[in-house]
Design an enzyme around this catalytic site. Structure first.
Site, PDB file in Angstrom:
ATOM      1  N   LYS A  11      42.382   5.625   5.133  1.00 28.42           N
ATOM      2  CA  LYS A  11      42.221   5.607   6.593  1.00 28.42           C
ATOM      3  C   LYS A  11      43.551   5.857   7.323  1.00 28.42           C
ATOM      4  CE  LYS A  11      38.198   2.497   6.520  1.00 28.42           C
ATOM      5  NZ  LYS A  11      37.600   1.247   7.076  1.00 28.42           N
ATOM      6  N   TYR A  51      29.794   6.954  10.291  1.00 23.53           N
ATOM      7  CA  TYR A  51      29.571   5.501  10.375  1.00 23.53           C
ATOM      8  C   TYR A  51      28.298   5.152  11.161  1.00 23.53           C
ATOM      9  CZ  TYR A  51      33.917   3.778   8.217  1.00 23.53           C
ATOM     10  OH  TYR A  51      34.914   3.429   7.335  1.00 23.53           O
ATOM     11  N   ASN A 114      41.857  -1.302   7.851  1.00 25.40           N
ATOM     12  CA  ASN A 114      41.923  -1.887   6.505  1.00 25.40           C
ATOM     13  C   ASN A 114      42.104  -0.845   5.395  1.00 25.40           C
ATOM     14  OD1 ASN A 114      39.405  -0.822   6.622  1.00 25.40           O
ATOM     15  ND2 ASN A 114      38.291  -2.725   6.260  1.00 25.40           N
ATOM     16  N   HIS A 117      38.097   3.232   2.854  1.00 27.47           N
ATOM     17  CA  HIS A 117      36.630   3.153   2.838  1.00 27.47           C
ATOM     18  C   HIS A 117      36.154   3.447   1.429  1.00 27.47           C
ATOM     19  CE1 HIS A 117      32.389   3.949   3.670  1.00 27.47           C
ATOM     20  NE2 HIS A 117      32.535   4.961   2.825  1.00 27.47           N
ATOM     21  N   GLU A 128      27.462  10.441   1.421  1.00 31.61           N
ATOM     22  CA  GLU A 128      28.815  10.511   1.980  1.00 31.61           C
ATOM     23  C   GLU A 128      29.629  11.622   1.316  1.00 31.61           C
ATOM     24  OE1 GLU A 128      29.035   5.758   3.173  1.00 31.61           O
ATOM     25  OE2 GLU A 128      30.405   6.537   1.654  1.00 31.61           O
TER      26      GLU A 128
HETATM   27  N1  UDP Z   1      34.918  -3.324  10.678  1.00 33.29           N
HETATM   28  C1  UDP Z   1      35.505  -3.865  11.819  1.00 33.29           C
HETATM   29  N2  UDP Z   1      35.182  -5.153  12.171  1.00 33.29           N
HETATM   30  C2  UDP Z   1      34.334  -5.927  11.435  1.00 33.29           C
HETATM   31  C3  UDP Z   1      33.735  -5.367  10.283  1.00 33.29           C
HETATM   32  C4  UDP Z   1      34.051  -4.057   9.937  1.00 33.29           C
HETATM   33  O1  UDP Z   1      36.275  -3.194  12.500  1.00 33.29           O
HETATM   34  O2  UDP Z   1      34.083  -7.078  11.804  1.00 33.29           O
HETATM   35  C5  UDP Z   1      35.269  -1.941  10.277  1.00 33.29           C
HETATM   36  C6  UDP Z   1      36.218  -1.889   9.077  1.00 33.29           C
HETATM   37  O3  UDP Z   1      37.101  -0.783   9.235  1.00 33.29           O
HETATM   38  C7  UDP Z   1      35.251  -1.679   7.926  1.00 33.29           C
HETATM   39  C8  UDP Z   1      34.233  -0.727   8.566  1.00 33.29           C
HETATM   40  O4  UDP Z   1      34.083  -1.243   9.893  1.00 33.29           O
HETATM   41  O5  UDP Z   1      35.892  -1.153   6.797  1.00 33.29           O
HETATM   42  C9  UDP Z   1      32.871  -0.680   7.907  1.00 33.29           C
HETATM   43  O6  UDP Z   1      32.388  -1.996   7.766  1.00 33.29           O
HETATM   44  P1  UDP Z   1      31.688  -2.478   6.425  1.00 33.29           P
HETATM   45  O7  UDP Z   1      31.029  -3.788   6.721  1.00 33.29           O
HETATM   46  O8  UDP Z   1      30.837  -1.381   5.881  1.00 33.29           O
HETATM   47  O9  UDP Z   1      32.935  -2.773   5.452  1.00 33.29           O
HETATM   48  P2  UDP Z   1      33.473  -1.992   4.157  1.00 33.29           P
HETATM   49  O10 UDP Z   1      32.286  -1.412   3.455  1.00 33.29           O
HETATM   50  O11 UDP Z   1      34.438  -0.944   4.650  1.00 33.29           O
HETATM   51  O12 UDP Z   1      34.176  -3.047   3.340  1.00 33.29           O
HETATM   52 MG    MG Z   2      30.743  -0.247   4.157  1.00 29.91          MG
END
Ligand code: UDP
Ligand code: MG
Length: 140
Positions: A11, A51, A114, A117, A128
């Site tokens: 990212k 997303y 974070n 992805h 994807e």
């Molecule tokens: N995210 C965020 N706030 C939250 C949860 C998720 O900004 O409370 C963002 C974060 O960048 C995350 C992405 O949304 O990686 C997708 O969320 P997901 O729950 O799918 O997490 P991941 O699969 O990336 O661990």
């Molecule tokens: Mg996810």
């Protein structure tokens, strides 16, 4: 366990800090092979389509803007159980909960920014990968 492919994205928070190589080393050390990779700049709309599953979540707008705030490196990782293995190497979504040694524990700045992805299941991985790559670009 079967050989799988999964979609990974490094990212903007991580590309800005020049962490692509360090993150790729963690994938390779875990036995994941990078079979496709490119550095691209997404528009907020393109990030929004990617997303879409999160469109009702309160962080959706911010997430799309963040993903378009700088270059990303999109990549396909291949290996035995690659989908779960990549999630393991990534660590929990919130870096505060991520296990020591994971990408997010070491590099993530916040729950939103974070660093990586990773696809979460076989069907989303296929979808994807197809969003970013043609079959000709996957060289195993
Ligand atoms: N995210 C965020 N706030 C939250 C949860 C998720 O900004 O409370 C963002 C974060 O960048 C995350 C992405 O949304 O990686 C997708 O969320 P997901 O729950 O799918 O997490 P991941 O699969 O990336 O661990
Ligand atoms: Mg996810």
């Amino acid at each position: 366990m079967a050989v799988e492919r999964t979609l990974s994205i490094i990212k903007p928070d991580a590309t800005k800090r020049n962490l692509t190589g360090k993150i790729n080393a963690k994938f390779e050390d875990a036995g994941l092979r990078i079979v496709a990779q490119k550095r691209i700049q997404l528009t907020p709309a393109q990030a929004g389509v990617f997303y879409e599953v999160h469109k009702e979540r309160p962080f959706y707008g911010e997430l799309c803007d963040f993903m378009a705030s700088g270059p990303v490196v999109v990549q396909v990782l291949e290996g035995e159980g690659a989908i779960a293995k990549n999630r393991e190497v990534m660590g929990a979504t919130n870096p505060a909960d991520a296990a020591p040694g994971t990408v997010r524990a070491e590099f993530a700045e916040s729950v939103g920014e974070n660093s990586v992805h990773g696809s979460d299941a076989a069907d989303t991985a296929a979808q994807e990968i197809a969003y970013f790559f043609s079959g000709l670009e996957l060289v195993g």
